[in-house]
Scaffold this motif. Sequence first.
Motif, PDB file in Angstrom:
ATOM      1  N   MET A  85       0.818  -1.198   0.000  1.00 14.08           N
ATOM      2  CA  MET A  85       0.000   0.000   0.000  1.00 14.08           C
ATOM      3  C   MET A  85       0.854   1.249   0.000  1.00 14.08           C
ATOM      4  O   MET A  85       0.519   2.243  -0.633  1.00 14.08           O
ATOM      5  CB  MET A  85      -0.900   0.014   1.236  1.00 14.08           C
ATOM      6  N   ASN A  86       1.962   1.155   0.681  1.00 12.86           N
ATOM      7  CA  ASN A  86       2.889   2.282   0.715  1.00 12.86           C
ATOM      8  C   ASN A  86       3.399   2.587  -0.687  1.00 12.86           C
ATOM      9  O   ASN A  86       3.422   3.730  -1.126  1.00 12.86           O
ATOM     10  CB  ASN A  86       4.045   1.933   1.637  1.00 12.86           C
ATOM     11  N   THR A  87       3.801   1.526  -1.377  1.00 11.83           N
ATOM     12  CA  THR A  87       4.310   1.673  -2.731  1.00 11.83           C
ATOM     13  C   THR A  87       3.271   2.321  -3.618  1.00 11.83           C
ATOM     14  O   THR A  87       3.562   3.254  -4.371  1.00 11.83           O
ATOM     15  CB  THR A  87       4.645   0.289  -3.317  1.00 11.83           C
ATOM     16  N   VAL A  88       2.065   1.813  -3.529  1.00 11.08           N
ATOM     17  CA  VAL A  88       1.015   2.334  -4.384  1.00 11.08           C
ATOM     18  C   VAL A  88       0.732   3.789  -4.035  1.00 11.08           C
ATOM     19  O   VAL A  88       0.553   4.626  -4.917  1.00 11.08           O
ATOM     20  CB  VAL A  88      -0.257   1.476  -4.235  1.00 11.08           C
ATOM     21  N   GLY A  89       0.745   4.090  -2.742  1.00 19.69           N
ATOM     22  CA  GLY A  89       0.539   5.462  -2.311  1.00 19.69           C
ATOM     23  C   GLY A  89       1.551   6.392  -2.956  1.00 19.69           C
ATOM     24  O   GLY A  89       1.221   7.469  -3.443  1.00 19.69           O
ATOM     25  N   GLU A  90       2.791   5.935  -2.997  1.00 17.76           N
ATOM     26  CA  GLU A  90       3.829   6.760  -3.595  1.00 17.76           C
ATOM     27  C   GLU A  90       3.660   6.893  -5.097  1.00 17.76           C
ATOM     28  O   GLU A  90       3.974   7.922  -5.686  1.00 17.76           O
ATOM     29  CB  GLU A  90       5.197   6.165  -3.275  1.00 17.76           C
ATOM     30  N   MET A  91       3.160   5.809  -5.698  1.00 18.47           N
ATOM     31  CA  MET A  91       2.900   5.849  -7.127  1.00 18.47           C
ATOM     32  C   MET A  91       1.899   6.945  -7.449  1.00 18.47           C
ATOM     33  O   MET A  91       2.044   7.677  -8.419  1.00 18.47           O
ATOM     34  CB  MET A  91       2.318   4.505  -7.572  1.00 18.47           C
ATOM     35  N   VAL A  92       0.893   7.034  -6.585  1.00 15.20           N
ATOM     36  CA  VAL A  92      -0.129   8.059  -6.771  1.00 15.20           C
ATOM     37  C   VAL A  92       0.535   9.438  -6.723  1.00 15.20           C
ATOM     38  O   VAL A  92       0.243  10.322  -7.528  1.00 15.20           O
ATOM     39  CB  VAL A  92      -1.210   7.947  -5.673  1.00 15.20           C
ATOM     40  N   ILE A  93       1.460   9.578  -5.807  1.00 13.27           N
ATOM     41  CA  ILE A  93       2.132  10.865  -5.645  1.00 13.27           C
ATOM     42  C   ILE A  93       2.958  11.209  -6.879  1.00 13.27           C
ATOM     43  O   ILE A  93       2.887  12.311  -7.418  1.00 13.27           O
ATOM     44  CB  ILE A  93       3.009  10.836  -4.373  1.00 13.27           C
ATOM     45  N   THR A  94       3.725  10.218  -7.335  1.00  8.20           N
ATOM     46  CA  THR A  94       4.548  10.425  -8.522  1.00  8.20           C
ATOM     47  C   THR A  94       3.683  10.841  -9.698  1.00  8.20           C
ATOM     48  O   THR A  94       4.010  11.778 -10.433  1.00  8.20           O
ATOM     49  CB  THR A  94       5.253   9.106  -8.915  1.00  8.20           C
ATOM     50  N   GLN A  95       2.598  10.134  -9.829  1.00  8.72           N
ATOM     51  CA  GLN A  95       1.705  10.383 -10.946  1.00  8.72           C
ATOM     52  C   GLN A  95       1.185  11.817 -10.920  1.00  8.72           C
ATOM     53  O   GLN A  95       1.214  12.514 -11.924  1.00  8.72           O
ATOM     54  CB  GLN A  95       0.573   9.355 -10.896  1.00  8.72           C
ATOM     55  N   SER A  96       0.766  12.268  -9.745  1.00 10.29           N
ATOM     56  CA  SER A  96       0.204  13.617  -9.737  1.00 10.29           C
ATOM     57  C   SER A  96       1.299  14.669  -9.883  1.00 10.29           C
ATOM     58  O   SER A  96       1.055  15.764 -10.375  1.00 10.29           O
ATOM     59  CB  SER A  96      -0.627  13.849  -8.479  1.00 10.29           C
ATOM     60  N   MET A  97       2.501  14.282  -9.511  1.00  9.42           N
ATOM     61  CA  MET A  97       3.631  15.184  -9.717  1.00  9.42           C
ATOM     62  C   MET A  97       3.856  15.386 -11.208  1.00  9.42           C
ATOM     63  O   MET A  97       4.014  16.504 -11.697  1.00  9.42           O
ATOM     64  CB  MET A  97       4.875  14.576  -9.072  1.00  9.42           C
ATOM     65  N   LEU A  98       3.850  14.271 -11.947  1.00  9.61           N
ATOM     66  CA  LEU A  98       4.020  14.322 -13.390  1.00  9.61           C
ATOM     67  C   LEU A  98       2.890  15.120 -14.038  1.00  9.61           C
ATOM     68  O   LEU A  98       3.094  15.880 -14.975  1.00  9.61           O
ATOM     69  CB  LEU A  98       4.037  12.903 -13.965  1.00  9.61           C
ATOM     70  N   MET A  99       1.712  14.918 -13.488  1.00  3.26           N
ATOM     71  CA  MET A  99       0.534  15.585 -14.027  1.00  3.26           C
ATOM     72  C   MET A  99       0.710  17.096 -13.952  1.00  3.26           C
ATOM     73  O   MET A  99       0.429  17.810 -14.905  1.00  3.26           O
ATOM     74  CB  MET A  99      -0.680  15.143 -13.202  1.00  3.26           C
ATOM     75  N   GLN A 100       1.213  17.549 -12.815  1.00  6.23           N
ATOM     76  CA  GLN A 100       1.402  18.987 -12.655  1.00  6.23           C
ATOM     77  C   GLN A 100       2.429  19.513 -13.636  1.00  6.23           C
ATOM     78  O   GLN A 100       2.288  20.585 -14.200  1.00  6.23           O
ATOM     79  CB  GLN A 100       1.860  19.291 -11.230  1.00  6.23           C
ATOM     80  N   PHE A 101       3.449  18.698 -13.853  1.00  7.01           N
ATOM     81  CA  PHE A 101       4.491  19.070 -14.793  1.00  7.01           C
ATOM     82  C   PHE A 101       3.892  19.214 -16.188  1.00  7.01           C
ATOM     83  O   PHE A 101       4.162  20.161 -16.916  1.00  7.01           O
ATOM     84  CB  PHE A 101       5.586  17.994 -14.753  1.00  7.01           C
ATOM     85  N   ALA A 102       3.036  18.254 -16.551  1.00  5.18           N
ATOM     86  CA  ALA A 102       2.446  18.256 -17.878  1.00  5.18           C
ATOM     87  C   ALA A 102       1.563  19.477 -18.091  1.00  5.18           C
ATOM     88  O   ALA A 102       1.503  20.029 -19.178  1.00  5.18           O
ATOM     89  CB  ALA A 102       1.629  16.979 -18.085  1.00  5.18           C
ATOM     90  N   HIS A 103       0.913  19.897 -17.035  1.00  5.32           N
ATOM     91  CA  HIS A 103       0.027  21.043 -17.183  1.00  5.32           C
ATOM     92  C   HIS A 103       0.799  22.313 -17.482  1.00  5.32           C
ATOM     93  O   HIS A 103       0.306  23.202 -18.150  1.00  5.32           O
ATOM     94  CB  HIS A 103      -0.795  21.229 -15.905  1.00  5.32           C
TER      95      HIS A 103
END
Lengths: 693, 171
Positions: free
Chosen positions: A317-335
């Motif tokens: 769950m920790n790993t997945v939680g971090e994945m979520v974080i990475t993903q939204s980080m990338l998302m912000q970059f893309a915007h």
Amino acid sequence: MNPEMSQFHEAFFEEAFESLGAMEAALLQLDPGAPNAEAINSVFRVAHSIKGGSGMFGFTDVTSFTHTQETLLDELRTGRMPVTSGTVDLLLKSTDVLRGMLKATQHSTPIDQQSVADLQFDLEQLVAQRASQPAGGIGTPALAAVAPTRTVVAPPPGKRWQIEFKPYPSLLVRGNDPMRMFAELAELGDVERQVDTRALPPLVELDPECCYLVWTFTLTTELQIDAIRSVFDWAQGDCDLSIVEQASAAPDPLLVEPVMAPPPAPAQAPATATATAAERKPAPVSRSDQAPEPAAKVTSPDSNSIRVGIEKIDELMNTVGEMVITQSMLMQFAHGSEPLRMDLLRNGLVQLERNVRELQESVMRVRMLPISFAFSRFPRLVRDLAQRLDKKIELRMTGEQTELDKTVLEKIGDPLVHLVRNSIDHGIEAPEVRLAAGKPATGTVFLNAFHRGGAIVIEVGDDGAGLKLERILSKARAKGLVGANDVLTDAEVADLIFLPGFTTHDQPTDLSGRGVGMDVVRRNVKDLGGTIDLRTETGSGSRFIITLPLTLAIVDGQTVGVGDEIYIVPLLAIIESLQMKSGMVSRLVGRGEVFSFRGDYIPLLRLRQVFGVPSPPRELTQGIVMVVEGDDGKVGLVVDELLGQQQVVIKSLESNYRRVNGVSGATILGAGSVALILDIPGLVRVAAEQIAA
Amino acid sequence: MNTAARTKTDDTPAGARQVLTFCLGPETYGVDILRVQEIRGWAPVTRIPHTPVQVLGVLNLRGSIVPIIDLRVQFKLDKAEFTPLTVIVVLSVKTPAGKREFGLVVDSVSDVVDIEAIDLKETPSLGSKVNGNFIQGLATVADRMLILLDVDELIRHDLQQVESAALASAA
């Protein structure tokens, strides 16, 4: 004891305790009038599995006890003995004793020999009584094959056949499965088995595709020789088979040697081992206890679950939680970047977002368990208490399959027990009283569970007398909890029972009435982030409604901004948010600020002040007030702006630091920064202290 | 190395150990390298309400929330601006409640040096800005004084201060 063995021990105990639960549940289903054959069978199977496992590990006390249990169960199973409520009581008691024995064995503490001996004696008495009556049925299953000691078994009635099955070495190569044949044989009647392993070569020389074993069966059946022969039809030409009728009903008891058979041939072993493991049998070898019993029929209802260490799941769950974080980080970059090339990236990210969320949900589901794990203890509890209090009570449970997080599940068990106990003790009246009130003599206690929104709702209620509101009020007045002239609504009166030390019982029973309890229940529910409500109607019952978050690992949150800081408010706590207007707020001397909300005046907290946010103060009219639910009612929380709603993964502040008042934890936002999650009741306390100071 | 130092340091374990040194104002401090989890650049932290001043806030360190302590504030030095050189030394600390991770903000890290136990000198009772309990000893490295910190003691003190601050705010 070598480590491998102790590992098996662990598995044995774990499974034995689980099976005992199943046994208890099956026993409670047993209706003395019309016994359910399947229920008796499942009880029998549990006793049998435990006997097999304990015999294998050399826990002779347990083996001997389960053996006695099994003998009685067998009498019930074959219908030679009627199922009475006395028998069921005795068997229920025996599950308790067995649990005690297993616990003692597990922790290498001495077994309470006295209670074991007493109960074993009772069980034996019961069987002996039966034995003195004329025998009714036919056939007794082979009971003793597994017992590590020589066991004496009374010869069963019916025709006895001696079957010698000597396969040629090529039997397995030709695709014959002896295990299947034995299973078929077992359906014909009761079988005792012996294996001749003399032809078995040393392991090095052993050809896994060769059959080296010779079996001798003693079959007791009413059927003719043709039926027996037909079992071995497929093996014709691959074996030597002899079926001889034995002198029937030998008067002397038969001595049976314990048989620990090796697998028919090594080639068979892997397949059989998997099958047995899936059936939650203690270990593959336990097959030897009653090999002829068709294996597939021994499946326990929850065998399609796996056991996973909770720390593994947490890690996942920790790993997945971090994945979520990475993903939204990338998302912000893309915007933020140039549109053309970024479009592709954005599409990919959208997909990633979906995948990640799915993954997160499925991982969360791994932790989810049906609430039946918490409910399962109630049938027994209700039965015992009803008996003790001489009340007639029916327990009705719905929504047992509703799933919730394991941690929540474990912590809600005790509060539920308390509520059910209260319902039985205080709620349900004695049968005479009920009849006099025009109600059926049998009272009903119900447990419902269902999902509503992102929460699970558990209702515990009864159709009993309901709360005696006047009595509660007068007690509260006597104790000075309520002023003599205060007028309270019914709901407010009912709420009094949640106060610490409050009881209406003048004579506390050993069940309830000591005045500890409801406050503890409420605190436990609060600790889990839930709420508890009480609906009651004098004369027709009361109902507790517990609302809990599905999980403690994730919370639906509203992100709010104060100055440069970002906080998360749990969505469940928010009643509504509104824009402040001038003139809504008034100052109360020594009480801080209040504002009018739908005709009420509720206290106002400025998060900026409470947390000392280092930023210039703002006009109230520029802020947003969120009406949130505190411990003692509604509170208005002033923030600068509402930023958005999102699910956040709760991280502990305590693991590296300490508890912070007004903060329940922290989470990591998309950009990787940390935001604190507010604990509204805690925040109210902090503010109250500040105002008092 | 004199004999007086030898007798005084009898209670510290013998043998060499590696020490990470960092600067804080004019002084050089050192911590046992085995306690250092990582060194990272300064990043804005999330403030925690109602904590002592030296606790700047918390930071996300690969999924765990780690409190950050400003050593300058703790040692009552002038507050320095956070520059690109400012670093956070993340330490693993033993506390009564178990292992914790803490970050210390320091001006800059300088070096890793070997220190013989025998080179450690006892802290003089006066003349230090730091409560003597935090200091394991003093050593001389390249003609400069190196103050060796006992991180467990340092954090224990911080946590205690936090407790008393919480008590004070609760009272």
